[in-house]
Design a protein around this motif. Structure first.
Motif, short mmCIF file in Angstrom:
data_model
loop_
_atom_site.label_atom_id
_atom_site.label_comp_id
_atom_site.label_asym_id
_atom_site.label_seq_id
_atom_site.Cartn_x
_atom_site.Cartn_y
_atom_site.Cartn_z
N UNK A 79 0.83 -1.20 0.00
CA UNK A 79 0.00 0.00 0.00
C UNK A 79 0.87 1.26 0.00
N UNK A 80 2.06 1.16 0.60
CA UNK A 80 2.96 2.30 0.75
C UNK A 80 4.08 2.21 -0.28
N UNK A 81 4.23 3.25 -1.11
CA UNK A 81 5.23 3.26 -2.18
C UNK A 81 6.66 3.20 -1.63
N UNK A 82 6.91 3.89 -0.51
CA UNK A 82 8.27 3.88 0.05
C UNK A 82 8.65 2.49 0.54
N UNK A 83 7.73 1.81 1.19
CA UNK A 83 8.02 0.45 1.66
C UNK A 83 8.25 -0.46 0.47
N UNK B 181 12.03 -3.59 -2.95
CA UNK B 181 12.64 -3.83 -4.26
C UNK B 181 14.15 -3.57 -4.21
N UNK B 182 14.55 -2.55 -3.47
CA UNK B 182 15.97 -2.25 -3.33
C UNK B 182 16.71 -3.38 -2.62
N UNK B 183 16.11 -3.93 -1.57
CA UNK B 183 16.73 -5.07 -0.87
C UNK B 183 16.85 -6.27 -1.79
N UNK B 184 15.79 -6.57 -2.52
CA UNK B 184 15.83 -7.71 -3.44
C UNK B 184 16.89 -7.47 -4.50
N UNK C 72 20.14 -0.29 -11.95
CA UNK C 72 19.78 -0.88 -10.68
C UNK C 72 19.23 0.17 -9.72
N UNK C 73 18.41 -0.27 -8.81
CA UNK C 73 17.90 0.61 -7.75
C UNK C 73 18.95 0.84 -6.68
N UNK C 74 20.03 0.10 -6.74
CA UNK C 74 21.09 0.19 -5.75
C UNK C 74 21.98 1.40 -5.98
N UNK C 75 22.09 1.85 -7.23
CA UNK C 75 22.98 2.95 -7.57
C UNK C 75 22.15 4.19 -7.90
#
Length: 148
Positions: free
Chosen positions: A21-25, A30-33, A93-96
């Motif tokens: 429900x929360x975009x930040x969460x 997704x960043x962790x994955x 990547x979402x990591x960079x």
């Protein structure tokens, strides 16, 4: 936070769905994955010393100085003629995150973020580096880190 794993055998092999429900969460999950699935991928860099192969997750930051891109890893500084935009595209990547016109960083290598002059931030990185986050990119960094 409540989490649940539901197996859906009708999905293609390379698809995973995450509902939030929360975009930040959702972005943080997704960043962790992404962190765990991209850690083994290598990046090929052409430098003055030849071709160097590094793991993407070893990259701490990268910056352009005098028309040369320097990639900082846990152990090395690698100079290349590659453009920052090309490096960012390869990392995909979402990591960079690009944090100024001439710098990017690995958000998983940030130890601390501090305020700086005129709305900028300073990221203290895991291996002692300091990276300036330009005002233009502050909101993107805060969103990625889940800072309100």
């Amino acid at each position: 936070m409540k989490t649940e794993l539901i197996l859906d055998h009708s999905l293609p092999d390379d698809v995973v769905k995450i509902y939030s429900k929360d975009a930040q969460i959702g972005a943080r999950i997704l960043s962790y994955i992404d962190h765990f699935t991209t850690g083994l991928e290598n990046l090929v860099i052409r430098s003055e010393d030849g071709v160097i192969i590094i793991k993407k997750m070893d990259i701490v930051s990268a910056a352009i100085y005098d028309k040369s891109l320097t990639i900082y890893t846990k152990e090395d500084e690698i100079k290349t003629s590659k453009a920052l935009s090309a490096l960012m595209k390869e990392l995909d990547s979402k990591t960079f995150l690009q944090v100024s016109k001439s710098e990017m960083l690995n958000i998983h290598m940030i130890k601390r973020v501090e305020p700086s002059f005129s709305g900028n931030l300073v990221a203290r990185m895991a291996y002692g580096d300091k990276v300036i986050i330009s005002r233009r990119y502050v909101s993107k960094l805060k969103e990625r880190l889940g800072i309100k």
